[in-house]
Design an enzyme around this catalytic site. Structure first.
Site, PDB file in Angstrom:
ATOM      1  N   ASP A   4       0.683  -0.783  -0.008  1.00  0.00           N
ATOM      2  CA  ASP A   4      -0.065   0.021   0.418  1.00  0.00           C
ATOM      3  C   ASP A   4       1.166   0.889  -0.344  1.00  0.00           C
ATOM      4  O   ASP A   4       1.778   0.791   0.272  1.00  0.00           O
ATOM      5  CB  ASP A   4      -1.034  -0.206   1.198  1.00  0.00           C
ATOM      6  CG  ASP A   4      -1.704   1.162   1.414  1.00  0.00           C
ATOM      7  OD1 ASP A   4      -2.680   1.541   0.261  1.00  0.00           O
ATOM      8  OD2 ASP A   4      -1.732   1.564   2.419  1.00  0.00           O
ATOM      9  N   ASP A  44      -0.427   4.772   1.017  1.00  0.00           N
ATOM     10  CA  ASP A  44      -0.709   5.526   1.880  1.00  0.00           C
ATOM     11  C   ASP A  44      -0.362   4.995   3.285  1.00  0.00           C
ATOM     12  O   ASP A  44      -1.468   4.431   3.045  1.00  0.00           O
ATOM     13  CB  ASP A  44      -1.897   6.514   1.886  1.00  0.00           C
ATOM     14  CG  ASP A  44      -2.191   7.277   0.102  1.00  0.00           C
ATOM     15  OD1 ASP A  44      -1.354   7.908   0.139  1.00  0.00           O
ATOM     16  OD2 ASP A  44      -2.813   6.871  -0.364  1.00  0.00           O
ATOM     17  N   ASP A  90      -1.373  -0.893   6.237  1.00  0.00           N
ATOM     18  CA  ASP A  90      -1.664  -0.621   7.416  1.00  0.00           C
ATOM     19  C   ASP A  90      -2.914  -0.471   7.299  1.00  0.00           C
ATOM     20  O   ASP A  90      -3.750  -1.039   8.647  1.00  0.00           O
ATOM     21  CB  ASP A  90      -1.566   1.032   7.114  1.00  0.00           C
ATOM     22  CG  ASP A  90      -1.905   1.968   6.726  1.00  0.00           C
ATOM     23  OD1 ASP A  90      -3.508   2.558   7.151  1.00  0.00           O
ATOM     24  OD2 ASP A  90      -2.228   1.526   5.644  1.00  0.00           O
TER      25      ASP A  90
END
Length: 233
Positions: free
Chosen positions: A9, A11, A185
């Site tokens: 990922d 961001d 996250d």
């Protein structure tokens, strides 16, 4: 496992998101005040959330649901009962300029990517958002030398946890799910989605006390980014 590919990922996985968002909103607020809008920080946050909430409700599941230009466009229409494209453009430009300026990698990200590259492991970024801004983020962070592929939800027409956000980069890298690792996250977008496809999953920069079970449970949790090499090498 010795992975052949690692999907990341972007961001809040490779860089911290919140300081960038805060810098972007403050720059947009100052621009709005220059245009004659009387916003303090609290009222501007409310203004921003007005547009954001409407866009999230109407465009859920698409890359456009993250587009700040649309947030500001809708918020201005709600506030003024008029179309003010010039103001929306100025606020969006101010937001992203300050956001990008604030960006910096989490500690050990660059060194870890160098290690993966040296080991011959393919690196891809699979990310929910529009392509232009994600390209700008990759450039600002200096990630281009370390990645083999960037895929955005704008390109696929589906957002994570949709399976295409994992299967398409793997297909382009000619890699099986069992040979790949997903690092993110967000439990719902990154872990749940990748688990469903059969990737090994690593949760990073998330609440360490959140209980996770079933397909929401990652195979690994790491507390420091450099710990990733112990998983994939």
């Amino acid at each position: 496992m010795m992975a052949n590919a690692v999907l990341f990922d972007l961001d809040d996985t490779l860089y911290p998101y919140s300081p960038c968002r805060d810098a972007g909103l403050e720059a947009a607020r100052k621009t709005a005040r220059e245009f004659g809008y009387d916003f303090d920080r609290e009222s501007f946050e409310d203004f921003y959330q007005t547009g954001r909430t409407e866009v999230k409700r109407e465009l859920s599941g698409t890359a456009a649901t993250h587009e700040r230009f649309i947030y500001f466009k809708r918020a201005l229409e709600e506030l003024t009962d008029e179309s003010r494209p010039g103001d929306a453009l100025a606020l969006g430009d101010a937001f992203w300029e300050a956001y990008l300026e604030e960006m910096t990698l989490f500690p050990a990200v660059e060194e870890t990517l160098e290690t993966l590259q040296s080991a011959g492991i393919d690196v891809a970024i699979t990310t929910n958002l529009t392509t232009r801004i994600q390209l700008a983020k990759v450039e600002k962070l200096g990630l281009e030398p370390y990645i083999d592929l960037l895929l955005t939800s704008e390109e696929t027409g589906r957002e994570k946890p949709g399976s295409v956000m994992f299967t398409l980069p793997l297909a382009r890298l000619e890699c099986r799910p069992s040979e790949a690792v997903m690092v993110g996250d967000d439990v719902e977008a990154d872990i749940l989605g990748a688990n469903a496809v059969g990737l090994e999953t690593v949760l990073w920069n998330a609440d360490p006390d959140e209980p996770l079970e079933g397909r929401r449970a990652p195979d690994h949790r790491i507390d420091a980014f450099e710990e990733l090499t112990e998983v994939v090498l």
